[in-house]
Scaffold this active site. Structure first.
Site, PDB file in Angstrom:
ATOM      1  N   ASP A   1      -8.329  -7.141  13.474  1.00 48.22           N
ATOM      2  CA  ASP A   1      -7.945  -8.471  13.937  1.00 48.22           C
ATOM      3  C   ASP A   1      -8.836  -8.943  15.082  1.00 48.22           C
ATOM      4  O   ASP A   1      -9.302 -10.082  15.104  1.00 48.22           O
ATOM      5  CB  ASP A   1      -6.474  -8.482  14.361  1.00 48.22           C
ATOM      6  CG  ASP A   1      -6.098  -7.251  15.162  1.00 48.22           C
ATOM      7  OD1 ASP A   1      -7.011  -6.547  15.638  1.00 48.22           O
ATOM      8  OD2 ASP A   1      -4.900  -6.976  15.310  1.00 48.22           O
TER       9      ASP A   1
ATOM     10  N   ASP B   1       0.824  -1.216   0.000  1.00 49.20           N
ATOM     11  CA  ASP B   1       0.000   0.000   0.000  1.00 49.20           C
ATOM     12  C   ASP B   1       0.856   1.262   0.000  1.00 49.20           C
ATOM     13  O   ASP B   1       0.399   2.331   0.398  1.00 49.20           O
ATOM     14  CB  ASP B   1      -0.920   0.014   1.227  1.00 49.20           C
ATOM     15  CG  ASP B   1      -2.317  -0.466   0.879  1.00 49.20           C
ATOM     16  OD1 ASP B   1      -2.518  -0.922  -0.259  1.00 49.20           O
ATOM     17  OD2 ASP B   1      -3.207  -0.416   1.741  1.00 49.20           O
TER      18      ASP B   1
ATOM     19  N   ASP C   1       7.360  -6.473   9.551  1.00 50.41           N
ATOM     20  CA  ASP C   1       8.528  -6.591  10.431  1.00 50.41           C
ATOM     21  C   ASP C   1       8.618  -7.955  11.105  1.00 50.41           C
ATOM     22  O   ASP C   1       9.350  -8.110  12.083  1.00 50.41           O
ATOM     23  CB  ASP C   1       8.481  -5.492  11.487  1.00 50.41           C
ATOM     24  CG  ASP C   1       7.189  -5.495  12.284  1.00 50.41           C
ATOM     25  OD1 ASP C   1       6.201  -6.084  11.788  1.00 50.41           O
ATOM     26  OD2 ASP C   1       7.158  -4.920  13.385  1.00 50.41           O
TER      27      ASP C   1
ATOM     28  N   ASP D   1       2.985  -9.450   9.338  1.00 47.01           N
ATOM     29  CA  ASP D   1       3.275  -8.040   9.118  1.00 47.01           C
ATOM     30  C   ASP D   1       4.690  -7.883   8.579  1.00 47.01           C
ATOM     31  O   ASP D   1       5.515  -8.802   8.655  1.00 47.01           O
ATOM     32  CB  ASP D   1       3.104  -7.255  10.411  1.00 47.01           C
ATOM     33  CG  ASP D   1       1.649  -6.953  10.697  1.00 47.01           C
ATOM     34  OD1 ASP D   1       0.814  -7.176   9.800  1.00 47.01           O
ATOM     35  OD2 ASP D   1       1.331  -6.509  11.827  1.00 47.01           O
TER      36      ASP D   1
END
Length: 517
Positions: A426, A273, A334, A332
């Site tokens: 989530d 994105d 990281d 994600d």
């Protein structure tokens, strides 16, 4: 009768010889005393000390005045900074350049906050003045105005006397009782939180004592399936949502592409994105590099970034080829999973058709970097070791952490998929999936490497993101919880406590989403 004005220190500077002389005027406003002789030295030393003490007293007064001015300047600076922070939080972060560009509700709220802050400062100054003059309560009982110390007319006069007495009556009649109610409510919440923590700790102790953990029945894979047809290996989709991740995109894509799983039954989706053209080119080049190595990987970029992470995941799940896959693993940007991640999580779905989610634990590579990271490690370890593990074993329900988890795609579809109605997508999908009868499993021994914020500014922004949506989600989901066919009181109790009492972490959506939004 002599005056209290003493000029002996000035007069003693001139040393004269002769007999002591006392000069007194007919209508004395002052008297001058000149003393000479054997006892004059004692008087001169006393006068010298008095002059020195007066000079020291002057410096002390100047120092106190300087401190008072500094305190006033500090209060003014703090007040101005607070007003600027309120202004920035209200409309600058929402895309408004000036206050006039804000909608009507925003301007009204800003004016209300300014007026309330100004009134609070004025009342604080008024209370400090009243306290210095002794106009405070002699007894803390606010229910009985008769027990208040009412200042006498000799203590205070004029309009301030009337104003303060009116304020005391108003405070005792209208402010004291609401404050006591709120205080009692906070005590009840504290007791509820303490009981919840005690129960969780006892549950964790029982798990350790009995060595309870999710188990896998039989051998889910055959030794020759990796080079064979791979019929025992289900189709798995790996999604990596990211946004302007210049520092970590390479390691996250590399870790996902090195997962030990048959390549014809694995697809890696890089959901970018980013709005920075250079970062998009770098990520696209990294995807192309792994694609040339034979990895089944695709790059997706949305031109319209709506819904933040939830909108990104929803857009990815709408692809036609997704229907060929049974499970989806989410990481994600990281997070760097180990190569055996899928082999430790996917087998739990086999023979358990009601299982909708398998959540892994987080592990931090920089937990010993400084004091802040060590404290975060303690806090997050309690979250995973106690909260997630106990809720997963005894309730089959816990909040999805937004990453390092594997979902059954059918569970996502039955629960309505990813919704953009809240920033904690989530937790939202976890509640809706549980209300539809799906069960969860938490694996405390499966860890995925990530990092915790090392600076206080980054930590503050992370906590702001993690606290921004749970209360709204609770208001949205509470009617569905009450009307659900799954009449599980523990769900309502657990969700209420997690929302109202506990810190809301980890919510798990990517760090950059709220900042870019």
């Amino acid at each position: 009768m002599t005056s209290s004005l003493d000029l002996s220190a000035w007069w003693a500077k001139k040393i004269r010889n002769g007999t002591p002389v006392v000069v007194t005027m007919q209508n004395p406003n002052y008297s001058v005393v000149e003393i000479d002789g054997p006892g004059a030295a004692a008087f001169r030393s006393m006068d010298k000390d008095r002059g020195k003490n007066a000079k020291q007293f002057t410096w002390v007064l100047l120092l106190k005045a300087h401190r008072a001015v500094g305190c006033v300047a500090w209060l003014a600076t703090t007040l101005w900074a607070l007003l600027r922070a309120v202004k920035k939080r209200l409309f600058l972060r929402r895309g408004f350049s000036t206050e006039s560009d804000m909608p009507g509700k925003g301007r009204s709220l800003l004016r209300f906050l300014r007026a309330f802050l100004l009134l609070s400062v004025v009342m604080l100054a008024f209370e400090m003045i009243a306290y210095r003059k002794g106009w405070h309560f002699t007894k803390p009982n606010l229910h009985l105005p008769d027990n208040l110390h009412i200042p006498e007319a000799t203590e205070i006069r004029g309009w301030m006397h009337t104003a303060y007495l009116s304020w005391l009556a108003f405070r005792a009649d209208y402010i004291a009782y609401p404050i006591q109610v709120v205080t009692n409510f906070c005590i009840v919440l504290f007791i509820g939180q303490s009981l919840d923590r005690i129960i969780l700790c006892l549950g964790c102790f029982w798990i350790k004592l009995k060595k309870i953990k999710p188990s896998i029945n039989g051998d889910p894979f055959k030794s020759d399936d990796i080079e064979g047809s791979g019929s025992e290996y289900p189709m798995v989709l790996v999604q990596i949502p990211m946004c302007n991740e210049r520092e970590v995109y390479e390691q996250s894509i590399s870790a996902a592409c090195q997962i030990d799983w048959p390549r014809d039954r694995l697809l890696v989706q890089v959901l970018d994105d980013s709005n920075d053209e250079m970062i998009k080119l770098l990520i696209r080049a990294e995807v192309s590099k792994w694609s040339q190595r034979g990895v089944n990987i695709v790059y997706r970029h949305r031109s319209i970034r709506t819904g933040y992470k939830a909108g990104n995941l929803k857009s990815a799940m709408s692809c036609d080829y997704v229907k060929d896959y049974e499970f989806v693993a989410i990481f994600d940007a990281d997070f760097t999973p180990n190569p055996d991640f899928l082999k430790k999580t996917i087998p739990h779905f086999k023979g358990n058709p009601e299982l909708g989610l398998v959540q892994a634990r987080w592990s931090f590579v920089n937990k010993d970097e400084n004091l802040l990271t060590r404290l975060q490690n303690i806090n997050l370890c309690f979250h995973f070791e106690v909260e997630q593990q106990v809720n997963g074993i005894f309730l089959n329900f816990f909040g999805f952490n937004g990453t390092a988890g594997v979902w059954r795609i059918k569970a996502l579809e039955d629960s309505g998929g990813w919704l953009e109605r809240t920033t904690v997508e989530d937790m939202d999908i976890a509640v809706r999936a549980h209300l539809n009868g799906w069960k969860f499993v938490f694996l405390n021994d499966v860890k995925v490497l990530c990092e915790v914020p090392e600076s206080f500014e980054a930590y503050r922004k992370q906590q702001h993101r993690w606290h921004s949506g749970p209360m709204h989600l609770f208001r949205v989901c509470l009617p569905a919880i009450i009307a659900s066919k799954v009449r599980h009181p523990s769900l309502i109790l657990s969700f209420s406590l997690q929302t109202y009492l506990q810190w809301k972490g980890p919510c798990g959506f990517a760090d950059i989403y709220m900042e870019e939004g």
